[in-house]
Design an enzyme around this catalytic site. Sequence first.
Site, PDB file in Angstrom:
ATOM      1  N   THR A  15      -1.894  -1.887  -2.513  1.00 35.38           N
ATOM      2  CA  THR A  15      -0.872  -2.682  -1.850  1.00 35.38           C
ATOM      3  C   THR A  15      -1.380  -4.068  -1.473  1.00 35.38           C
ATOM      4  OG1 THR A  15       0.078  -0.651  -1.013  1.00 35.38           O
ATOM      5  CG2 THR A  15       0.783  -2.648   0.086  1.00 35.38           C
ATOM      6  N   GLY A  62      -4.889  -5.168  -2.086  1.00 28.66           N
ATOM      7  CA  GLY A  62      -6.068  -5.609  -2.826  1.00 28.66           C
ATOM      8  C   GLY A  62      -7.337  -5.673  -1.974  1.00 28.66           C
ATOM      9  N   ASN A 100       4.051   0.072   2.505  1.00 27.67           N
ATOM     10  CA  ASN A 100       2.618  -0.016   2.817  1.00 27.67           C
ATOM     11  C   ASN A 100       1.849   0.966   1.945  1.00 27.67           C
ATOM     12  OD1 ASN A 100       3.752   2.212   4.072  1.00 27.67           O
ATOM     13  ND2 ASN A 100       2.628   2.001   5.987  1.00 27.67           N
ATOM     14  N   GLY A 144     -11.211  12.166 -13.221  1.00 32.49           N
ATOM     15  CA  GLY A 144     -10.742  10.888 -13.742  1.00 32.49           C
ATOM     16  C   GLY A 144      -9.260  10.790 -13.530  1.00 32.49           C
ATOM     17  N   ASP A 153      -5.069   6.893  -0.165  1.00 35.50           N
ATOM     18  CA  ASP A 153      -5.696   6.594  -1.441  1.00 35.50           C
ATOM     19  C   ASP A 153      -6.541   7.747  -1.963  1.00 35.50           C
ATOM     20  OD1 ASP A 153      -4.580   3.975  -1.235  1.00 35.50           O
ATOM     21  OD2 ASP A 153      -6.152   3.529   0.204  1.00 35.50           O
ATOM     22  N   HIS A 195       1.117   4.145  -4.691  1.00 38.98           N
ATOM     23  CA  HIS A 195       0.703   5.225  -5.582  1.00 38.98           C
ATOM     24  C   HIS A 195       0.557   4.658  -6.970  1.00 38.98           C
ATOM     25  CE1 HIS A 195       2.532   8.632  -2.971  1.00 38.98           C
ATOM     26  NE2 HIS A 195       1.595   7.958  -2.379  1.00 38.98           N
TER      27      HIS A 195
HETATM   28  P1  IMO Z   1      -1.354   5.334   0.423  1.00 43.09           P
HETATM   29  O1  IMO Z   1      -0.004   5.955   0.320  1.00 43.09           O
HETATM   30  C1  IMO Z   1      -4.511   3.424   2.763  1.00 43.09           C
HETATM   31  C2  IMO Z   1      -3.442   1.775   6.696  1.00 43.09           C
HETATM   32  C3  IMO Z   1      -3.522   0.260   6.742  1.00 43.09           C
HETATM   33  C4  IMO Z   1      -3.833   0.032   8.205  1.00 43.09           C
HETATM   34  C5  IMO Z   1      -3.021   1.126   8.888  1.00 43.09           C
HETATM   35  C6  IMO Z   1      -1.688   0.663   9.425  1.00 43.09           C
HETATM   36  O2  IMO Z   1      -1.625   4.283  -0.582  1.00 43.09           O
HETATM   37  O3  IMO Z   1      -2.438   6.337   0.504  1.00 43.09           O
HETATM   38  P2  IMO Z   1       0.551  -0.319   8.420  1.00 43.09           P
HETATM   39  O4  IMO Z   1       0.799  -1.380   7.394  1.00 43.09           O
HETATM   40  O5  IMO Z   1       1.124   0.999   8.086  1.00 43.09           O
HETATM   41  O6  IMO Z   1       0.881  -0.782   9.810  1.00 43.09           O
HETATM   42  O7  IMO Z   1      -1.037  -0.128   8.440  1.00 43.09           O
HETATM   43  O8  IMO Z   1      -2.812   2.128   7.916  1.00 43.09           O
HETATM   44  N1  IMO Z   1      -2.630   2.324   5.600  1.00 43.09           N
HETATM   45  C7  IMO Z   1      -3.116   2.803   4.459  1.00 43.09           C
HETATM   46  N2  IMO Z   1      -4.359   2.861   3.975  1.00 43.09           N
HETATM   47  N3  IMO Z   1      -3.520   3.933   2.017  1.00 43.09           N
HETATM   48  C8  IMO Z   1      -2.262   3.922   2.482  1.00 43.09           C
HETATM   49  O9  IMO Z   1      -1.256   4.521   1.835  1.00 43.09           O
HETATM   50  C9  IMO Z   1      -2.001   3.317   3.743  1.00 43.09           C
HETATM   51  N4  IMO Z   1      -0.912   3.103   4.487  1.00 43.09           N
HETATM   52  C10 IMO Z   1      -1.293   2.509   5.619  1.00 43.09           C
HETATM   53  O10 IMO Z   1      -4.533  -0.247   5.905  1.00 43.09           O
HETATM   54  O11 IMO Z   1      -5.183   0.275   8.462  1.00 43.09           O
HETATM   55 MG    MG Z   2      -2.873   3.152  -1.282  1.00 43.31          MG
END
Ligand code: IMO
Ligand code: MG
Length: 465
Positions: free
Chosen positions: A341, A343, A68, A456, A43, A71
Amino acid sequence: MPIDQHTAPRPSDPAPQPATADPIAKLHLDAGHCAVVGLQWGDEGKGQIVDMLAPLFDLITRFNGGNNAGHSVLIGDQKFALHLVPSGILYGDKINVIGNGVVVNPQGLLGEIDGLRARGVKIAQNLRISSRAHVVMPYHRTEDQLYAQVTAAVSSGAEDIGTTGRGIGPCYADKAQRTTAVRVGDLLRPDDLQPQIRRAVSIKNAILGALAQLAQQPFTPFDADQVLAEALAFGQRLEPHITDTTHLLQEAIESKKRILFEGANAALLDIDHGTYPFVTSSTTSALGVYTGAGVPNGTLGNVIGVAKAYTSRVGGGPHPTELKDALGERIRTAGQEYGTTTGRPRRVGWLDLMAVRYSARLNGATGLVVTGLAVLAGIETLRVCVGYKLGGQMLDAYPADGLLLARIEPVYEELPGFAQALGDCRSFGELPPAARAYIERIERFVGVPVKLVCVGRKRDQVLAR
Ligand code: IMO
Ligand code: MG
Protein backbone atom coordinates in the site's frame (compact mmCIF):
# COMPACT_ATOMS: atom_id res chain seq x y z
CA MET A 1 -21.07 3.27 -19.75
CA PRO A 2 -23.20 1.71 -17.01
CA ILE A 3 -21.26 -0.85 -15.09
CA ASP A 4 -23.53 -3.76 -15.89
CA GLN A 5 -23.05 -3.34 -19.60
CA HIS A 6 -19.30 -3.41 -19.40
CA THR A 7 -18.32 -5.43 -22.39
CA ALA A 8 -14.75 -4.34 -23.12
CA PRO A 9 -12.62 -7.09 -24.60
CA ARG A 10 -10.70 -9.04 -22.03
CA PRO A 11 -7.55 -10.20 -23.76
CA SER A 12 -5.81 -11.26 -20.58
CA ASP A 13 -8.84 -12.57 -18.75
CA PRO A 14 -7.22 -14.61 -16.00
CA ALA A 15 -8.26 -18.18 -16.49
CA PRO A 16 -10.18 -19.60 -13.52
CA GLN A 17 -7.85 -21.91 -11.75
CA PRO A 18 -9.21 -25.30 -10.83
CA ALA A 19 -8.60 -26.33 -7.28
CA THR A 20 -5.49 -28.44 -7.10
CA ALA A 21 -7.00 -31.09 -4.94
CA ASP A 22 -4.02 -31.87 -2.80
CA PRO A 23 -3.26 -28.77 -0.68
CA ILE A 24 -6.91 -27.80 -0.38
CA ALA A 25 -7.98 -31.30 0.61
CA LYS A 26 -5.37 -31.25 3.33
CA LEU A 27 -7.03 -28.27 4.93
CA HIS A 28 -9.89 -30.64 5.84
CA LEU A 29 -12.38 -27.82 5.61
CA ASP A 30 -15.82 -28.73 6.83
CA ALA A 31 -18.74 -28.02 4.56
CA GLY A 32 -19.40 -24.64 6.17
CA HIS A 33 -18.05 -21.16 5.74
CA CYS A 34 -14.47 -20.18 6.26
CA ALA A 35 -12.41 -17.17 7.30
CA VAL A 36 -8.80 -16.50 6.34
CA VAL A 37 -7.05 -14.16 8.75
CA GLY A 38 -3.51 -12.93 9.37
CA LEU A 39 -2.02 -13.87 12.74
CA GLN A 40 0.71 -11.23 12.93
CA TRP A 41 0.88 -7.57 11.93
CA GLY A 42 -0.23 -8.02 8.33
CA ASP A 43 1.38 -9.04 5.08
CA GLU A 44 1.38 -12.73 5.97
CA GLY A 45 0.34 -13.67 2.45
CA LYS A 46 -3.40 -14.01 3.04
CA GLY A 47 -4.12 -13.09 -0.59
CA GLN A 48 -2.42 -16.20 -1.93
CA ILE A 49 -4.46 -18.43 0.38
CA VAL A 50 -7.76 -16.75 -0.37
CA ASP A 51 -6.99 -17.06 -4.06
CA MET A 52 -6.27 -20.74 -3.66
CA LEU A 53 -9.45 -21.43 -1.66
CA ALA A 54 -11.79 -19.25 -3.71
CA PRO A 55 -12.80 -22.04 -6.14
CA LEU A 56 -14.49 -23.88 -3.26
CA PHE A 57 -16.72 -20.96 -2.34
CA ASP A 58 -19.60 -19.04 -3.91
CA LEU A 59 -19.07 -15.69 -2.21
CA ILE A 60 -15.89 -13.95 -1.10
CA THR A 61 -16.51 -11.33 1.56
CA ARG A 62 -14.44 -8.57 3.09
CA PHE A 63 -15.59 -7.65 6.61
CA ASN A 64 -13.10 -5.09 7.89
CA GLY A 65 -10.55 -2.43 7.04
CA GLY A 66 -10.27 -0.30 3.97
CA ASN A 67 -7.68 0.47 1.36
CA ASN A 68 -4.97 0.41 4.02
CA ALA A 69 -4.87 -3.31 3.26
CA GLY A 70 -2.98 -4.67 0.32
CA HIS A 71 -3.33 -8.17 -1.00
CA SER A 72 -1.20 -9.23 -3.85
CA VAL A 73 -2.12 -12.24 -5.91
CA LEU A 74 0.10 -13.78 -8.53
CA ILE A 75 -1.70 -15.37 -11.46
CA GLY A 76 0.76 -16.79 -13.94
CA ASP A 77 3.23 -13.94 -14.36
CA GLN A 78 0.65 -11.29 -13.60
CA LYS A 79 0.62 -9.62 -10.21
CA PHE A 80 -2.65 -8.11 -9.00
CA ALA A 81 -2.55 -5.73 -6.03
CA LEU A 82 -5.97 -5.51 -4.43
CA HIS A 83 -6.87 -3.06 -1.69
CA LEU A 84 -10.65 -3.01 -1.36
CA VAL A 85 -11.97 -5.44 -3.94
CA PRO A 86 -12.14 -9.01 -2.60
CA SER A 87 -9.63 -11.37 -4.21
CA GLY A 88 -12.43 -13.54 -5.60
CA ILE A 89 -12.91 -10.95 -8.33
CA LEU A 90 -10.16 -12.68 -10.26
CA TYR A 91 -12.56 -15.59 -10.76
CA GLY A 92 -15.42 -14.59 -13.02
CA ASP A 93 -18.09 -16.65 -11.23
CA LYS A 94 -17.78 -15.50 -7.60
CA ILE A 95 -19.91 -12.92 -5.84
CA ASN A 96 -17.54 -10.51 -4.11
CA VAL A 97 -18.96 -8.67 -1.13
CA ILE A 98 -17.61 -5.55 0.55
CA GLY A 99 -19.36 -5.88 3.91
CA ASN A 100 -20.70 -3.25 6.28
CA GLY A 101 -17.58 -3.42 8.46
CA VAL A 102 -15.38 -2.15 5.64
CA VAL A 103 -14.69 1.54 5.10
CA VAL A 104 -14.87 2.45 1.44
CA ASN A 105 -12.85 5.14 -0.25
CA PRO A 106 -14.95 5.59 -3.41
CA GLN A 107 -12.15 7.14 -5.39
CA GLY A 108 -9.77 4.35 -4.42
CA LEU A 109 -12.39 1.71 -5.17
CA LEU A 110 -13.27 3.15 -8.58
CA GLY A 111 -9.57 3.41 -9.42
CA GLU A 112 -9.15 -0.23 -8.49
CA ILE A 113 -12.19 -1.25 -10.54
CA ASP A 114 -10.91 0.68 -13.58
CA GLY A 115 -7.43 -0.78 -13.20
CA LEU A 116 -8.75 -4.33 -12.96
CA ARG A 117 -11.06 -3.86 -15.95
CA ALA A 118 -8.22 -2.48 -18.02
CA ARG A 119 -6.47 -5.80 -17.36
CA GLY A 120 -9.50 -7.77 -18.50
CA VAL A 121 -11.12 -8.57 -15.16
CA LYS A 122 -14.91 -8.66 -15.26
CA ILE A 123 -16.56 -6.42 -12.69
CA ALA A 124 -20.34 -6.20 -12.81
CA GLN A 125 -22.91 -7.73 -10.46
CA ASN A 126 -20.12 -9.93 -9.15
CA LEU A 127 -19.11 -6.99 -6.93
CA ARG A 128 -21.58 -5.95 -4.18
CA ILE A 129 -20.99 -3.17 -1.69
CA SER A 130 -22.87 -2.82 1.57
CA SER A 131 -25.06 0.27 1.78
CA ARG A 132 -24.08 0.31 5.48
CA ALA A 133 -20.34 0.48 4.89
CA HIS A 134 -18.90 3.86 5.81
CA VAL A 135 -17.38 6.22 3.29
CA VAL A 136 -13.82 7.49 3.59
CA MET A 137 -14.23 11.16 2.75
CA PRO A 138 -11.48 13.44 1.41
CA TYR A 139 -11.13 15.16 4.79
CA HIS A 140 -10.39 11.83 6.48
CA ARG A 141 -7.05 11.56 4.73
CA THR A 142 -6.18 15.11 5.74
CA GLU A 143 -7.15 14.26 9.31
CA ASP A 144 -4.95 11.14 9.34
CA GLN A 145 -1.99 13.14 8.05
CA LEU A 146 -2.57 16.07 10.40
CA TYR A 147 -2.63 13.77 13.43
CA ALA A 148 0.76 12.39 12.40
CA GLN A 149 2.07 15.93 11.91
CA VAL A 150 0.70 17.04 15.27
CA THR A 151 2.46 14.11 16.93
CA ALA A 152 5.71 15.27 15.35
CA ALA A 153 5.13 18.96 16.09
CA VAL A 154 4.17 18.75 19.75
CA SER A 155 7.15 16.45 20.48
CA SER A 156 5.46 14.97 23.50
CA GLY A 157 7.64 11.88 23.33
CA ALA A 158 4.68 9.67 22.39
CA GLU A 159 5.36 7.44 19.40
CA ASP A 160 3.44 7.98 16.16
CA ILE A 161 1.15 5.16 15.01
CA GLY A 162 2.59 5.37 11.51
CA THR A 163 -0.73 4.99 9.72
CA THR A 164 -0.93 4.32 6.04
CA GLY A 165 -2.44 7.80 5.79
CA ARG A 166 -5.51 6.52 4.00
CA GLY A 167 -8.01 8.12 6.38
CA ILE A 168 -9.11 4.78 7.78
CA GLY A 169 -8.90 5.69 11.49
CA PRO A 170 -10.75 9.03 11.12
CA CYS A 171 -13.49 7.31 9.09
CA TYR A 172 -14.08 4.66 11.76
CA ALA A 173 -13.94 7.42 14.40
CA ASP A 174 -16.75 9.21 12.57
CA LYS A 175 -18.69 5.95 12.34
CA ALA A 176 -18.65 5.89 16.14
CA GLN A 177 -19.26 9.65 16.33
CA ARG A 178 -22.29 9.36 13.96
CA THR A 179 -22.88 13.11 13.52
CA THR A 180 -20.08 13.38 10.98
CA ALA A 181 -20.48 9.99 9.30
CA VAL A 182 -21.47 9.18 5.72
CA ARG A 183 -22.49 5.67 4.66
CA VAL A 184 -22.36 4.22 1.18
CA GLY A 185 -26.17 4.11 0.96
CA ASP A 186 -26.30 7.85 1.68
CA LEU A 187 -24.47 8.54 -1.58
CA LEU A 188 -27.61 7.48 -3.43
CA ARG A 189 -29.97 9.95 -1.69
CA PRO A 190 -29.01 13.51 -2.67
CA ASP A 191 -31.65 15.14 -0.47
CA ASP A 192 -30.43 13.38 2.64
CA LEU A 193 -26.78 13.66 1.73
CA GLN A 194 -26.73 17.40 1.22
CA PRO A 195 -27.46 18.49 4.84
CA GLN A 196 -25.36 15.61 6.14
CA ILE A 197 -22.28 16.69 4.20
CA ARG A 198 -22.80 20.37 5.00
CA ARG A 199 -22.82 19.56 8.70
CA ALA A 200 -19.84 17.20 8.47
CA VAL A 201 -17.74 19.63 6.43
CA SER A 202 -18.41 22.52 8.85
CA ILE A 203 -17.38 20.43 11.82
CA LYS A 204 -14.36 18.95 10.06
CA ASN A 205 -13.13 22.33 8.87
CA ALA A 206 -13.18 23.61 12.45
CA ILE A 207 -11.34 20.56 13.81
CA LEU A 208 -8.84 20.27 10.99
CA GLY A 209 -8.12 24.01 11.09
CA ALA A 210 -7.24 23.71 14.77
CA LEU A 211 -5.11 20.60 14.18
CA ALA A 212 -3.28 22.35 11.34
CA GLN A 213 -2.52 25.27 13.60
CA LEU A 214 -1.11 22.94 16.23
CA ALA A 215 0.96 21.16 13.60
CA GLN A 216 1.99 24.51 12.08
CA GLN A 217 0.77 23.34 8.71
CA PRO A 218 -1.21 25.23 6.08
CA PHE A 219 -4.87 24.22 5.76
CA THR A 220 -7.40 25.06 3.07
CA PRO A 221 -10.93 24.44 4.32
CA PHE A 222 -13.00 21.90 2.39
CA ASP A 223 -15.78 23.26 0.21
CA ALA A 224 -19.05 21.54 1.07
CA ASP A 225 -20.51 21.95 -2.42
CA GLN A 226 -17.49 20.35 -4.00
CA VAL A 227 -17.38 17.50 -1.49
CA LEU A 228 -21.09 16.92 -2.11
CA ALA A 229 -20.79 16.98 -5.89
CA GLU A 230 -17.92 14.49 -5.80
CA ALA A 231 -19.75 12.22 -3.39
CA LEU A 232 -22.85 12.17 -5.59
CA ALA A 233 -20.77 11.41 -8.66
CA PHE A 234 -19.12 8.51 -6.84
CA GLY A 235 -22.54 7.30 -5.74
CA GLN A 236 -23.78 7.31 -9.32
CA ARG A 237 -20.88 5.20 -10.51
CA LEU A 238 -21.10 2.76 -7.64
CA GLU A 239 -24.88 2.47 -7.61
CA PRO A 240 -25.14 -0.82 -9.55
CA HIS A 241 -23.02 -2.47 -6.87
CA ILE A 242 -24.61 -1.02 -3.73
CA THR A 243 -27.00 -3.27 -1.87
CA ASP A 244 -28.03 -4.66 1.50
CA THR A 245 -25.21 -7.18 1.76
CA THR A 246 -26.37 -8.34 5.21
CA HIS A 247 -29.54 -9.63 3.57
CA LEU A 248 -27.57 -10.99 0.62
CA LEU A 249 -25.26 -12.97 2.91
CA GLN A 250 -28.07 -14.24 5.10
CA GLU A 251 -29.93 -15.45 2.01
CA ALA A 252 -26.75 -17.08 0.77
CA ILE A 253 -26.41 -18.93 4.05
CA GLU A 254 -30.05 -20.03 3.92
CA SER A 255 -29.59 -21.40 0.42
CA LYS A 256 -26.46 -23.34 1.42
CA LYS A 257 -24.03 -21.22 -0.57
CA ARG A 258 -20.53 -21.18 0.84
CA ILE A 259 -18.86 -17.99 1.97
CA LEU A 260 -15.16 -17.26 2.31
CA PHE A 261 -14.43 -14.33 4.61
CA GLU A 262 -11.25 -12.55 3.63
CA GLY A 263 -9.50 -10.84 6.54
CA ALA A 264 -7.64 -7.61 5.92
CA ASN A 265 -4.85 -6.23 8.12
CA ALA A 266 -4.21 -8.82 10.85
CA ALA A 267 -5.03 -9.95 14.38
CA LEU A 268 -2.27 -8.01 16.16
CA LEU A 269 -3.67 -4.87 14.50
CA ASP A 270 -7.16 -5.57 15.92
CA ILE A 271 -8.65 -2.45 17.53
CA ASP A 272 -9.57 -4.35 20.72
CA HIS A 273 -7.21 -7.29 20.88
CA GLY A 274 -4.14 -6.01 19.07
CA THR A 275 -1.11 -4.11 20.30
CA TYR A 276 -3.12 -0.97 21.05
CA PRO A 277 -2.67 1.90 20.26
CA PHE A 278 -0.42 0.64 17.46
CA VAL A 279 -3.28 -1.03 15.64
CA THR A 280 -5.72 -0.25 12.87
CA SER A 281 -9.27 0.86 13.62
CA SER A 282 -11.35 -2.24 12.89
CA THR A 283 -11.91 -5.75 14.18
CA THR A 284 -9.35 -7.52 12.07
CA SER A 285 -9.57 -10.89 13.76
CA ALA A 286 -12.14 -13.52 12.82
CA LEU A 287 -14.30 -12.07 15.59
CA GLY A 288 -15.02 -9.23 13.17
CA VAL A 289 -16.74 -11.54 10.69
CA TYR A 290 -19.98 -11.44 12.67
CA THR A 291 -20.34 -7.69 13.04
CA GLY A 292 -18.49 -6.76 9.86
CA ALA A 293 -20.62 -8.92 7.59
CA GLY A 294 -23.80 -9.33 9.63
CA VAL A 295 -23.77 -13.10 9.96
CA PRO A 296 -24.70 -15.06 13.09
CA ASN A 297 -22.61 -16.88 15.63
CA GLY A 298 -21.80 -20.36 14.38
CA THR A 299 -21.34 -19.24 10.79
CA LEU A 300 -17.66 -20.06 10.78
CA GLY A 301 -16.81 -23.74 10.53
CA ASN A 302 -13.22 -23.05 9.63
CA VAL A 303 -10.75 -20.35 10.52
CA ILE A 304 -7.49 -20.48 8.64
CA GLY A 305 -4.76 -18.48 10.38
CA VAL A 306 -1.92 -17.36 8.17
CA ALA A 307 1.47 -16.73 9.77
CA LYS A 308 4.76 -15.89 8.14
CA ALA A 309 7.80 -17.97 9.15
CA TYR A 310 9.30 -14.74 10.48
CA THR A 311 7.68 -11.48 11.62
CA SER A 312 7.15 -8.19 9.84
CA ARG A 313 5.54 -4.95 10.86
CA VAL A 314 5.02 -1.65 9.06
CA GLY A 315 4.46 1.60 10.89
CA GLY A 316 5.04 2.33 14.58
CA GLY A 317 4.71 0.21 17.69
CA PRO A 318 6.63 -2.49 19.50
CA HIS A 319 8.17 -5.40 17.65
CA PRO A 320 9.95 -7.52 20.27
CA THR A 321 11.83 -9.74 17.83
CA GLU A 322 12.84 -7.03 15.35
CA LEU A 323 16.21 -7.42 13.64
CA LYS A 324 17.71 -4.03 12.94
CA ASP A 325 20.98 -5.44 11.62
CA ALA A 326 22.35 -6.91 8.39
CA LEU A 327 20.38 -10.10 8.96
CA GLY A 328 17.17 -8.07 9.08
CA GLU A 329 18.17 -6.37 5.84
CA ARG A 330 18.82 -9.74 4.27
CA ILE A 331 15.40 -11.09 5.28
CA ARG A 332 13.73 -7.89 4.04
CA THR A 333 15.41 -8.22 0.66
CA ALA A 334 14.82 -11.96 0.31
CA GLY A 335 11.18 -11.59 1.39
CA GLN A 336 10.56 -8.44 -0.66
CA GLU A 337 9.29 -6.84 2.49
CA TYR A 338 8.12 -3.51 1.18
CA GLY A 339 4.52 -2.39 1.68
CA THR A 340 1.92 -3.13 -1.03
CA THR A 341 0.00 0.00 0.00
CA THR A 342 2.68 2.53 0.92
CA GLY A 343 5.95 1.00 -0.33
CA ARG A 344 7.48 1.46 3.14
CA PRO A 345 10.24 -1.00 4.12
CA ARG A 346 8.79 -3.49 6.59
CA ARG A 347 10.45 -4.00 9.97
CA VAL A 348 11.37 -7.68 9.97
CA GLY A 349 12.42 -10.01 12.77
CA TRP A 350 12.42 -13.54 14.14
CA LEU A 351 9.23 -15.52 14.38
CA ASP A 352 7.39 -14.57 17.55
CA LEU A 353 5.54 -17.68 18.64
CA MET A 354 4.09 -15.95 21.70
CA ALA A 355 2.29 -13.60 19.32
CA VAL A 356 1.18 -16.32 16.90
CA ARG A 357 -0.18 -18.52 19.68
CA TYR A 358 -2.14 -15.61 21.15
CA SER A 359 -3.59 -14.75 17.74
CA ALA A 360 -4.43 -18.35 16.88
CA ARG A 361 -6.38 -18.67 20.13
CA LEU A 362 -8.12 -15.33 19.70
CA ASN A 363 -9.24 -16.23 16.19
CA GLY A 364 -10.18 -19.79 17.05
CA ALA A 365 -7.89 -20.95 14.26
CA THR A 366 -8.75 -24.45 13.09
CA GLY A 367 -5.65 -24.68 10.91
CA LEU A 368 -2.45 -22.77 10.25
CA VAL A 369 -0.75 -21.85 7.02
CA VAL A 370 2.92 -20.91 7.27
CA THR A 371 4.20 -18.65 4.50
CA GLY A 372 7.61 -17.26 3.64
CA LEU A 373 9.60 -20.29 4.80
CA ALA A 374 11.92 -20.08 1.78
CA VAL A 375 13.06 -16.62 2.88
CA LEU A 376 14.93 -18.15 5.83
CA ALA A 377 17.11 -20.41 3.66
CA GLY A 378 20.81 -19.96 4.25
CA ILE A 379 20.58 -18.61 7.81
CA GLU A 380 22.75 -20.92 9.88
CA THR A 381 20.84 -20.74 13.16
CA LEU A 382 17.23 -19.70 13.41
CA ARG A 383 15.63 -18.20 16.49
CA VAL A 384 12.01 -18.30 17.54
CA CYS A 385 10.57 -16.39 20.49
CA VAL A 386 8.96 -18.80 22.96
CA GLY A 387 8.52 -16.58 26.01
CA TYR A 388 8.35 -13.04 27.29
CA LYS A 389 9.98 -11.60 30.37
CA LEU A 390 8.78 -8.42 32.00
CA GLY A 391 10.79 -7.06 34.94
CA GLY A 392 12.59 -10.41 35.23
CA GLN A 393 9.29 -12.37 35.46
CA MET A 394 8.06 -14.74 32.76
CA LEU A 395 4.64 -13.75 31.45
CA ASP A 396 1.85 -16.27 31.01
CA ALA A 397 -0.40 -14.17 28.82
CA TYR A 398 0.39 -12.13 25.75
CA PRO A 399 0.44 -8.47 26.80
CA ALA A 400 -1.73 -7.05 24.05
CA ASP A 401 -0.81 -3.52 24.93
CA GLY A 402 1.62 -1.60 22.79
CA LEU A 403 3.24 0.20 25.68
CA LEU A 404 3.72 -2.94 27.80
CA LEU A 405 4.91 -4.99 24.88
CA ALA A 406 7.63 -2.41 24.24
CA ARG A 407 9.12 -3.33 27.63
CA ILE A 408 9.21 -7.10 27.39
CA GLU A 409 12.34 -9.08 26.76
CA PRO A 410 11.94 -11.95 24.29
CA VAL A 411 13.13 -15.40 25.29
CA TYR A 412 14.49 -17.29 22.31
CA GLU A 413 14.93 -20.88 21.36
CA GLU A 414 17.50 -21.72 18.68
CA LEU A 415 16.80 -24.13 15.87
CA PRO A 416 19.13 -25.34 13.13
CA GLY A 417 18.73 -23.50 9.82
CA PHE A 418 18.64 -24.99 6.33
CA ALA A 419 21.02 -24.08 3.54
CA GLN A 420 18.96 -25.34 0.64
CA ALA A 421 16.73 -23.04 -1.42
CA LEU A 422 13.13 -24.25 -1.02
CA GLY A 423 11.40 -22.73 -4.05
CA ASP A 424 11.52 -25.97 -6.03
CA CYS A 425 10.22 -28.25 -3.29
CA ARG A 426 6.83 -29.65 -4.31
CA SER A 427 5.88 -31.58 -1.20
CA PHE A 428 6.38 -31.28 2.53
CA GLY A 429 8.51 -34.42 2.44
CA GLU A 430 10.92 -32.78 0.01
CA LEU A 431 11.75 -30.04 2.49
CA PRO A 432 15.09 -30.41 4.26
CA PRO A 433 14.73 -31.97 7.74
CA ALA A 434 15.56 -28.68 9.50
CA ALA A 435 12.79 -26.87 7.61
CA ARG A 436 10.32 -29.58 8.57
CA ALA A 437 11.47 -29.44 12.18
CA TYR A 438 10.92 -25.67 12.16
CA ILE A 439 7.32 -26.15 11.05
CA GLU A 440 6.77 -28.89 13.60
CA ARG A 441 8.07 -26.61 16.34
CA ILE A 442 5.53 -23.96 15.34
CA GLU A 443 2.72 -26.47 15.47
CA ARG A 444 3.74 -27.81 18.87
CA PHE A 445 4.04 -24.37 20.40
CA VAL A 446 0.85 -22.91 18.94
CA GLY A 447 -1.21 -26.06 19.43
CA VAL A 448 -2.97 -25.82 16.07
CA PRO A 449 -2.06 -28.06 13.11
CA VAL A 450 -0.01 -26.50 10.33
CA LYS A 451 -1.92 -27.58 7.25
CA LEU A 452 -0.04 -25.80 4.49
CA VAL A 453 3.45 -24.42 4.01
CA CYS A 454 4.24 -21.87 1.29
CA VAL A 455 7.70 -21.87 -0.25
CA GLY A 456 6.96 -19.15 -2.79
CA ARG A 457 4.19 -17.06 -4.28
CA LYS A 458 3.21 -19.46 -7.05
CA ARG A 459 0.32 -21.84 -6.94
CA ASP A 460 2.43 -24.99 -6.93
CA GLN A 461 4.60 -23.62 -4.15
CA VAL A 462 1.85 -24.26 -1.59
CA LEU A 463 2.71 -27.58 0.03
CA ALA A 464 0.24 -29.72 1.91
CA ARG A 465 1.37 -31.04 5.22
P1 IMO B 1 -2.58 -6.18 4.98
O1 IMO B 1 -4.02 -6.47 4.70
C1 IMO B 1 0.53 -4.22 7.33
C2 IMO B 1 -0.66 -0.86 9.92
C3 IMO B 1 -0.10 0.47 9.45
C4 IMO B 1 -0.01 1.22 10.76
C5 IMO B 1 -1.25 0.73 11.50
C6 IMO B 1 -2.44 1.66 11.41
O2 IMO B 1 -1.80 -5.75 3.80
O3 IMO B 1 -1.92 -7.27 5.73
P2 IMO B 1 -4.00 2.60 9.50
O4 IMO B 1 -3.70 3.15 8.15
O5 IMO B 1 -4.90 1.42 9.50
O6 IMO B 1 -4.42 3.67 10.47
O7 IMO B 1 -2.60 2.08 10.07
O8 IMO B 1 -1.59 -0.52 10.93
N1 IMO B 1 -1.39 -1.63 8.89
C7 IMO B 1 -0.88 -2.64 8.20
N2 IMO B 1 0.34 -3.17 8.16
N3 IMO B 1 -0.42 -4.76 6.55
C8 IMO B 1 -1.67 -4.27 6.58
O9 IMO B 1 -2.67 -4.85 5.91
C9 IMO B 1 -1.95 -3.15 7.41
N4 IMO B 1 -3.03 -2.40 7.66
C10 IMO B 1 -2.69 -1.49 8.57
O10 IMO B 1 1.15 0.34 8.83
O11 IMO B 1 1.11 0.82 11.48
MG1 MG C 1 -0.15 -5.33 3.16
